[in-house]
Design a protein around this motif. Structure first.
Motif, PDB file in Angstrom:
ATOM      1  N   LYS A  83       0.835  -1.206   0.000  1.00  0.00           N
ATOM      2  CA  LYS A  83       0.000   0.000   0.000  1.00  0.00           C
ATOM      3  C   LYS A  83       0.863   1.247   0.000  1.00  0.00           C
ATOM      4  O   LYS A  83       0.480   2.290  -0.526  1.00  0.00           O
ATOM      5  N   LYS A  84       1.990   1.151   0.610  1.00  0.00           N
ATOM      6  CA  LYS A  84       2.859   2.328   0.706  1.00  0.00           C
ATOM      7  C   LYS A  84       3.717   2.541  -0.536  1.00  0.00           C
ATOM      8  O   LYS A  84       4.062   3.658  -0.887  1.00  0.00           O
ATOM      9  N   HIS A  85       4.109   1.436  -1.156  1.00  0.00           N
ATOM     10  CA  HIS A  85       5.025   1.559  -2.281  1.00  0.00           C
ATOM     11  C   HIS A  85       4.487   0.784  -3.467  1.00  0.00           C
ATOM     12  O   HIS A  85       3.726  -0.154  -3.313  1.00  0.00           O
ATOM     13  N   SER A  86       4.916   1.192  -4.642  1.00  0.00           N
ATOM     14  CA  SER A  86       4.522   0.394  -5.780  1.00  0.00           C
ATOM     15  C   SER A  86       5.743   0.104  -6.633  1.00  0.00           C
ATOM     16  O   SER A  86       6.727   0.835  -6.600  1.00  0.00           O
ATOM     17  N   GLY A  87       5.625  -0.972  -7.373  1.00  0.00           N
ATOM     18  CA  GLY A  87       6.733  -1.353  -8.251  1.00  0.00           C
ATOM     19  C   GLY A  87       7.872  -2.025  -7.512  1.00  0.00           C
ATOM     20  O   GLY A  87       8.940  -2.229  -8.066  1.00  0.00           O
ATOM     21  N   ARG A  88       7.632  -2.368  -6.243  1.00  0.00           N
ATOM     22  CA  ARG A  88       8.718  -3.001  -5.487  1.00  0.00           C
ATOM     23  C   ARG A  88       8.368  -4.441  -5.172  1.00  0.00           C
ATOM     24  O   ARG A  88       7.205  -4.772  -4.959  1.00  0.00           O
ATOM     25  N   LYS A  89       9.390  -5.250  -5.156  1.00  0.00           N
ATOM     26  CA  LYS A  89       9.150  -6.614  -4.692  1.00  0.00           C
ATOM     27  C   LYS A  89       9.987  -6.842  -3.433  1.00  0.00           C
ATOM     28  O   LYS A  89      11.069  -6.263  -3.272  1.00  0.00           O
ATOM     29  N   LEU A  90       9.437  -7.688  -2.558  1.00  0.00           N
ATOM     30  CA  LEU A  90      10.118  -7.933  -1.291  1.00  0.00           C
ATOM     31  C   LEU A  90      10.693  -9.335  -1.280  1.00  0.00           C
ATOM     32  O   LEU A  90      10.082 -10.270  -1.773  1.00  0.00           O
TER      33      LEU A  90
END
Lengths: 789, 111
Positions: free
Chosen positions: A573-580
């Motif tokens: 919800k806070k970031h987009s385009g990121r994978k963890l």
């Protein structure tokens, strides 16, 4: 003017003629020559008379000159008789000087009244171009006559006795120095060569003075040396050099090169002759820290060509050998204890620096020698070595690595110094007994010391790698002693010239930790209280923290597994385009362990947690290795290591897990080795069992897996190869063409803040770049390289 | 924690001694790494890995590296990704994707 008055004057003309005037002029002139008292009236009348004769008598001036000459010659003749009456040389010299002084004074007075005479004489011969600086005719007349009739005949005798006097003075006898000065003045002033007034002086007086000096010391100096030895001799030489310089200033012509010539001669006879004998003492003096004597030696040797460089060499040798000997003497301690090692290195540095300061006044040449030798000590690999692996020809994945099999010896051993320096830094920056003991200022100064040594480390890349690993641990386990100091350290690393991309990454790591703190705050506000209380997340930039490190799979305890989607959802919800990606080998936690002995808080790694939680379902069962493997899904090496840390944790009296059959190393665990929880587990403090308490079983947080650790050193080498290639291209892009020597120099310059590339590595990478058409050899010169765009 | 208590209740009967769980979690410090969800991890414009700041930002960051320095990634409709800084300079000259020459339009931005 009326006719009568003109006539009257003409009548008187005879009065103004030479013949009329001379009789009253002569007595005054004679008085002047003899330095007898002359009244003011007589003095002024002389001016007037000369003026009248020159003005009114056409033939006057030459006549006046000739008669004056006769009188001067007369006077000189008398003086000559007085001087030559003395046979004995000293007496002769004395008499000569007395007469000369008198005469020389008169040379300044007598010409003044005759200025008019000069003008009229000159008016006939040359145009009026005389300036005052030029010697007057009368003066020249006087001096020339003196030279012809007295000085010319006895100058050799005078000079000889003057030299004898100087010699006597050197031997400690006192005398009137005017005697020698007078002879020198005679030489200078009696020279008839107008182009080079000092010629006679130089050829006779100066030459013989220097020769006498040289002869004197040629005998004295070896005598002193053999009698008193080098140390006393150095003092003697130094004193004599100073003395002779002062003496030369007194006796030799000041506005000439004489003093310099004499000094050179003294240096050569007093110092240069014995250069090797003096220098032979240098190593011993350095060894014994005899700073006063070294100072003196430097003073002397600095005046001799090529005198200082052997001293520099001696200093270098001493630092290198004493430094290494010191290290070797303590080899057992320092290879184990990075604190002691760094302290010892620093101690050496201070010792050598004091030596250079006290003995050589921080002379830049000696500072350079110190640095050079100290670098050797720091980077020496005999004390301990870091074995870098020989690069494999195959199996290398990086695309730019040469694929042909090369048996390079990039695997030459390197000093472990950078690693130990990084360890020491860690001890200062982490919460450790050491860092707790020290004040903030002390820690800061010790960190500065580390940077000082780091300056001399050749392979800074190794330091960077270890330093970053330590920092990672401190930040993840939250064990920094002082976060302000941590960040200062990053800035200091930047200041000492560590590569910017490296320092930027460290800075980025701090930034990430701060971001994660905010993130946790927000997470707590948004999520169930129960979760938020028991979880703390660190979500970090993979580029800065963990490039290339490999993840390990583990089957988490269900409870932990459940948290993960919640965190991921929150993050999405806070970031987009990121994978963890979860790095469970880095994560850790605290668990509470309850048994019949009491209740204990245990800090564990997530792997340890995964293993221990297997017993939650069956607290009293013995579980086989194989079953634990199935439950945790940990890779073999990781599981072994984790189990070992639970059943053989160092310094723990009662272990958390018990094992059967008992083993001595994790390698001995078999599939059917069985483990169970120690229900008698308790913390033992001062021999007493504690009911409550907290222990930490994390140890050194694992940052990479066993396999990647082995590759760690390999990757240092690979990174170096890439750096060399990169730097070569950088240089060639700029220069377009460059020869081999120049390339090597520039390459070392670019890379020196990371590591020192070996000649072999450079050569190989050049070959590789040529093969891949990045560069080529010049058609006319194979040692010149050309950039190919 | 709720679950482990539950676990304990379920199995506790069999063991009958324990009223409390054996190992209970107090705190978990979980570590994760984030990276841009990209197909190619190098920006084709500046040749720097997209996880690092682009060349321009790196150069500027020397001056103030603690300042706001977020060099994010941008994805085009073609699914190619670049540093946003690099791409915004690129489109001023040529509004096409440097990799596939399709008309450039932003699909999404990294945040």
């Amino acid at each position: 003017m009326s006719k009568t008055s003109v006539a009257a004057m003409l009548k008187d003309r005879n009065q103004f003629s030479f013949a009329g005037k001379w009789p009253c002029m002569r007595p005054v002139i004679l008085k002047l020559l003899k330095q007898e008292a002359v009244t003011q009236g007589e003095w002024q009348d002389l001016f007037y008379s000369v003026h009248l004769v020159c003005l009114w008598d056409d033939k006057g001036p030459p006549k006046l000159r000739d008669t004056l000459k006769v009188d001067i010659m007369d006077f000189i003749q008398q003086a000559q008789q007085r001087v030559l009456a003395h046979q004995e040389e000293q007496a002769l010299l004395k008499a000569y000087i007395t007469e000369w002084r008198k005469f020389f004074t008169q040379c300044n007075y007598l010409p003044t009244p005759f200025r008019q005479l000069e003008t009229s004489l000159a008016g006939k011969t040359t145009t009026q171009k005389r300036n005052q600086a030029e010697e007057s005719i009368v003066r020249k007349l006087m001096l020339d006559s003196w030279n012809q009739s007295i000085f010319g005949d006895i100058k050799q005798r005078l000079q000889d006795s003057a030299m004898k006097l100087v010699r006597a003075e050197r031997n400690g006898e006192a005398f009137d120095s005017q005697l020698v000065i007078g002879v020198r003045e005679s030489y200078v002033n009696l020279c008839s060569n107008t182009m080079d007034k000092l010629q006679i002086y130089r050829d006779n007086f100066e030459a013989s003075y220097i020769k006498a000096t040289e002869e004197f010391y040629k005998i004295k100096a070896p005598e002193q040396l053999s009698l008193h030895g080098v140390e006393t001799y150095m003092r003697y030489a130094e004193v004599k050099l100073r003395e002779e310089e002062l003496r030369a200033q007194k006796y030799l012509e000041p506005n000439s090169a004489s003093v310099q010539l004499l000094t050179d001669c003294c240096v050569s006879v007093l110092v240069a002759t014995f250069k090797s004998a003096i220098l032979a003492e240098c190593p011993r003096m350095i060894q014994h820290h005899e700073t006063e004597k070294l100072r003196l030696m430097l003073k002397l040797m600095d005046r001799v060509p090529d005198g200082v460089s052997p001293m520099l060499k001696d200093l270098e040798d001493h630092i290198a050998s004493a430094g290494l000997a010191d290290m070797m003497a303590a080899v057992d301690v320092i290879t184990q204890d990075s604190e002691k090692y760094v302290e010892r290195l620093l101690d050496l540095f201070r010792r050598f620096s004091t030596l250079v300061k006290e003995a050589f006044d921080d002379d830049p040449r000696f500072l350079t020698a110190r640095d050079k030798a100290y670098k050797l000590v720091v980077n020496d690999s005999t004390v301990f070595r870091l074995e870098l692996p020989v690069r494999q020809g195959t199996g290398v994945t990086a695309p730019v690595i040469p694929t042909k099999p090369v048996n390079s010896n990039n695997g030459q051993p390197e000093s472990k110094c950078p690693e130990l320096l990084a360890n020491y830094c860690d001890m200062l920056l982490r919460k450790t007994p050491l860092s707790k003991k020290l004040t903030s200022d002390e820690i800061e100064s010790k960190l500065r010391d580390v940077l000082l040594v780091l300056k001399y480390v050749q392979n800074k890349d190794v330091f960077m790698r270890y330093h970053k690993a330590h920092l990672t641990r401190r930040l993840i386990l939250d064990t920094s002693a002082d976060s302000e100091k941590e960040e200062n350290m990053v800035e200091w690393l930047r200041e000492v010239g560590m590569p910017a991309d490296y320092v930027n990454k460290l800075a980025r790591m701090f930034q990430d930790v701060k971001i994660s703190q905010d993130l946790n705050q927000q997470f707590k506000e948004q999520c169930r209280a129960t979760i938020a209380d028991s979880i703390n997340i660190k979500i970090l930039n993979a580029g800065a923290w963990a490039r290339g490190s490999e993840r390990v799979t583990v089957s988490l305890p269900l409870q932990l597994e459940d948290y993960i989607p919640e965190v991921e959802e929150f993050y999405k919800k806070k970031h987009s385009g990121r994978k963890l990606q979860w790095y469970h080998h880095m994560s850790n936690g605290t668990i509470t362990f309850c048994n019949k002995m009491g209740r204990f808080d245990v800090d564990v790694t997530t792997f340890q947690m995964a293993v221990l939680f297997a017993w939650n379902q069956r607290p009293f069962e013995k579980i086989s290795y194989e079953n634990l493997r199935l439950a945790t899904e940990l890779p073999d090496t990781e599981l072994r290591r984790t189990l070992w840390s639970l059943c053989a944790f160092p310094k723990l009296r009662r272990q958390l897990l018990l094992v059967e059959p008992s083993t001595y190393s994790p390698k001995e665990f078999a599939h059917d080795t069985r483990f169970w929880v120690n229900h008698e587990f308790a913390i033992v403090k001062n021999g007493k069992l504690q009911k409550r308490g907290k222990i930490n079983l994390i140890g050194r947080l694992q940052l990479s897996t066993e396999r990647s650790k082995e590759e760690d050193n390999q990757s240092i080498v690979q990174l170096r190869i890439l750096r060399v290639q990169e730097a070569i291209i950088k240089i060639l892009k700029m220069r377009k063409t460059i020869n081999n020597a120049q390339l090597q120099t520039e390459l070392v310059d670019i890379l020196k803040n990371m590591f020192l590339p070996s000649k072999k590595m450079i050569k190989e990478q050049i070959e590789w770049l040529i093969e891949h058409k990045y560069i080529r050899r010049h058609e006319d010169d194979i040692n010149t390289f050309v950039y190919m765009a | 924690m709720a679950e482990s208590v539950q676990d304990n209740v379920e199995r506790g009967d069999g063991d009958n001694v324990k009223t409390e769980n054996f190992f209970t979690l107090k705190k978990w410090n979980a570590v994760a790494m984030w990276s841009w969800d990209v197909e190619c991890d190098t920006c084709a414009i500046c040749r720097v890995q997209v996880m690092d700041a682009c060349l321009r930002c790196q150069a500027e960051s020397k001056k103030d590296f603690y300042g706001k320095q977020d060099c994010v990634v941008v994805w085009g409709e073609c699914n190619h990704s670049f540093h946003y800084c690099c791409m915004s300079l690129w489109v001023k000259q040529n509004n096409r994707c440097p990799l596939c020459q399709q008309e450039w339009s932003i699909q999404r931005m990294g945040k």
